[in-house]
Design an enzyme around this catalytic site. Structure first.
Site, PDB file in Angstrom:
ATOM      1  N   HIS A   1      75.746  29.385 144.971  1.00  7.26           N
ATOM      2  CA  HIS A   1      75.509  28.016 144.524  1.00  7.26           C
ATOM      3  C   HIS A   1      76.813  27.520 143.892  1.00  7.26           C
ATOM      4  CE1 HIS A   1      73.761  24.898 141.836  1.00  7.26           C
ATOM      5  NE2 HIS A   1      72.696  24.929 142.609  1.00  7.26           N
TER       6      HIS A   1
ATOM      7  N   ASP B   1      73.596  36.119 139.315  1.00  8.15           N
ATOM      8  CA  ASP B   1      72.955  34.815 139.221  1.00  8.15           C
ATOM      9  C   ASP B   1      71.492  35.008 139.618  1.00  8.15           C
ATOM     10  OD1 ASP B   1      71.818  32.365 139.746  1.00  8.15           O
ATOM     11  OD2 ASP B   1      73.514  31.558 140.863  1.00  8.15           O
TER      12      ASP B   1
ATOM     13  N   GLN C   1      67.226  32.163 141.208  1.00 11.02           N
ATOM     14  CA  GLN C   1      66.113  32.155 142.170  1.00 11.02           C
ATOM     15  C   GLN C   1      65.311  33.441 142.144  1.00 11.02           C
ATOM     16  OE1 GLN C   1      65.072  29.580 143.777  1.00 11.02           O
ATOM     17  NE2 GLN C   1      66.791  28.249 143.300  1.00 11.02           N
TER      18      GLN C   1
ATOM     19  N   LYS D   1      63.020  27.121 136.577  1.00 11.36           N
ATOM     20  CA  LYS D   1      62.695  27.590 137.929  1.00 11.36           C
ATOM     21  C   LYS D   1      61.624  28.682 137.878  1.00 11.36           C
ATOM     22  CE  LYS D   1      67.332  26.609 139.703  1.00 11.36           C
ATOM     23  NZ  LYS D   1      67.159  25.522 140.668  1.00 11.36           N
TER      24      LYS D   1
ATOM     25  N   CYS E   1      73.635  22.415 147.136  1.00  9.46           N
ATOM     26  CA  CYS E   1      74.741  22.860 146.253  1.00  9.46           C
ATOM     27  C   CYS E   1      75.386  24.136 146.779  1.00  9.46           C
ATOM     28  CB  CYS E   1      74.275  23.065 144.808  1.00  9.46           C
ATOM     29  SG  CYS E   1      73.741  21.561 144.025  1.00  9.46           S
TER      30      CYS E   1
END
Ligand SMILES: Cc1ncc(COP(=O)(O)O)c(C=O)c1O
Length: 418
Positions: free
Chosen positions: A135, A212, A215, A238, A376
């Site tokens: 991202h 990261d 998600q 999220k 993104c």
């Protein structure tokens, strides 16, 4: 052992989809004259009633600034805020709650690590490895700090399925590698990366690893100690929590020697005009009044996930993903972008002759919310020779009936446009 011989108590709890959906008020509305189907969960998930109620309750019963107050409301607010820190610690199995820093979201968190750790540690000629799947928020902060320090970014390529090419990662690792920052689950393709393997290899090369988890936090079971990552960064919004909430997990020994990210109240021990000494972790990284109410609400999102059980959530989302792949593969001209071996509940696709933006608009007219564009991840889109996709991303409250509606609507759109 066949399933009928599994003792009742070890069988997964039935996933009562109606009961789950009943907890999300926003789902129960019509959009453009049709029952809403919300398939934009990778952008942000909807919030269950317990989270909404927690926000109201916070403002109605305890609103006050935290940590320094001597009055009862300040104590209540502080206790509720710190309860979320402990809850997040448990959620990702961090060793200590001081290793949990609250931020605005993943973007803010990666900027924190890049600015603080990067400014203190990167030097000219050092290398930072990221991947094609990243991202923008796991690209740009590294570009900024690398440019400032004269360090170099190296990129792990992906194959045509959207899997990272691990042999190429092996080749990129060298004594110059100071840090590897990779996404655990791609928001654009759904690829689940082998982060444990990446972490082991990076550590063997003497590099630190940032994961990261934007998600992955609500879709996979996270154990930062088992992963042995140095930093794990994610967003509360999220994972059914309020917007404006995020988390940086960092190993204590790293956080303790990192310089502050921002200066101001809360992050100090003592200030004179000549010199300031900084607070202990995590407060050293939490300058100013934090987003108290929303972080208090985040604990209720964690409780919601725990009440369903991660294993049940994973099973439900895998079922939806398989179902969607099967249903959508019969749409004429539809091509999936991202067919990795290991995938989370994200289906990205293009349809020959129809712009993804038009697909999104026409689905919205039927009450179906998907995301279109580059997500993104412009370098990733460029790798596939496209400027964007249509993306449906799934969550606990989605159903196979909703996927049927998506497939039928896409059939109709293709027919109408041909
Ligand atoms: C993989 C990934 N990383 C980082 C981010 C940025 O998260 P936020 O917008 O919450 O800062 C996102 C958001 O979509 C994402 O999907």
């Amino acid at each position: 052992m066949n399933s009928s011989s599994v003792p009742t108590e070890t069988k997964p709890k039935a996933f009562d989809i109606d009961r789950i959906r009943a907890q999300f008020p926003v789902l129960h509305q019509e959009v453009n004259g049709q029952q809403l189907v919300y398939f934009d969960n990778a952008a942000t998930t909807q919030k269950p009633k317990v989270v909404l109620d927690a926000l109201t309750d916070y403002y109605q019963t305890m609103n006050a600034n935290i940590h320094r107050g001597v009055h009862t409301l300040a104590d209540r607010a502080t206790a509720a805020f710190e309860a979320t820190r402990e809850s997040i610690r448990g959620f990702i199995n961090a060793g200590e709650k001081e290793e949990i820093i609250f931020t605005k979201g993943t973007t803010d968190g990666i900027n924190l690590v890049a600015s603080s750790w990067g400014r203190a540690n990167l030097q000219k000629g050092d290398e930072v490895i990221i991947s094609t799947l990243e991202h923008h928020s796991n690209i740009v902060p590294w570009q900024i700090i690398c440019e400032e320090k004269g360090a170099v970014i190296k990129v792990i390529p992906v194959d045509d399925n959207g899997d990272l090419i691990i042999e190429e990662f092996n080749k990129l690792l060298s004594p110059k590698t100071r840090l590897v920052s990779v996404v655990q689950v791609s928001n654009a393709l759904g690829t689940i990366n082998p982060v444990k393997e990446i972490i082991e290899k990076a550590h063997n090369a003497g590099a630190l690893v940032v994961v990261d988890g934007a998600q992955s936090s609500s879709h996979l079971t996270i154990d930062v100690q088992a992963l042995d990552c140095d930093f794990f960064v994610f967003s509360g919004h999220k994972m059914y929590g309020p917007t404006g909430t995020g988390i940086v997990y960092g190993k204590r020994r790293l956080l303790e020697v990192m310089p502050p990210y921002q200066g101001g109240g809360e992050m100090i021990k003592e200030v004179t005009f000549e010199k300031t000494t900084f607070n202990e972790i995590p407060y050293k990284f939490e300058a100013g009044t934090p987003n108290i109410a929303d972080i208090v609400g985040l604990k209720f999102a964690v409780d919601f996930i725990n009440s369903l059980g991660k294993e049940n959530i994973i099973a439900h989302e895998e079922m939806l993903l398989d179902y969607a792949h099967e249903k959508l593969s019969s749409i004429p001209g539809l091509r999936f972008i991202g067919t990795a071996r290991n995938k989370a509940g994200v289906v990205s696709f293009v349809i020959e002759g129809i712009h993804h933006f038009d697909i999104g608009m026409m689905l919205d007219a039927k009450g179906i919310a998907i995301r279109t564009g580059h997500h993104c991840t412009q370098p990733l889109m460029a790798r596939f020779g496209i400027d964007g996709t249509a993306r449906a991303s799934f969550s606990v409250y989605n159903t196979t009936e909703e996927i049927d509606r998506l497939a039928e609507s896409l059939q109709g759109i293709v027919k109408m446009m041909s």
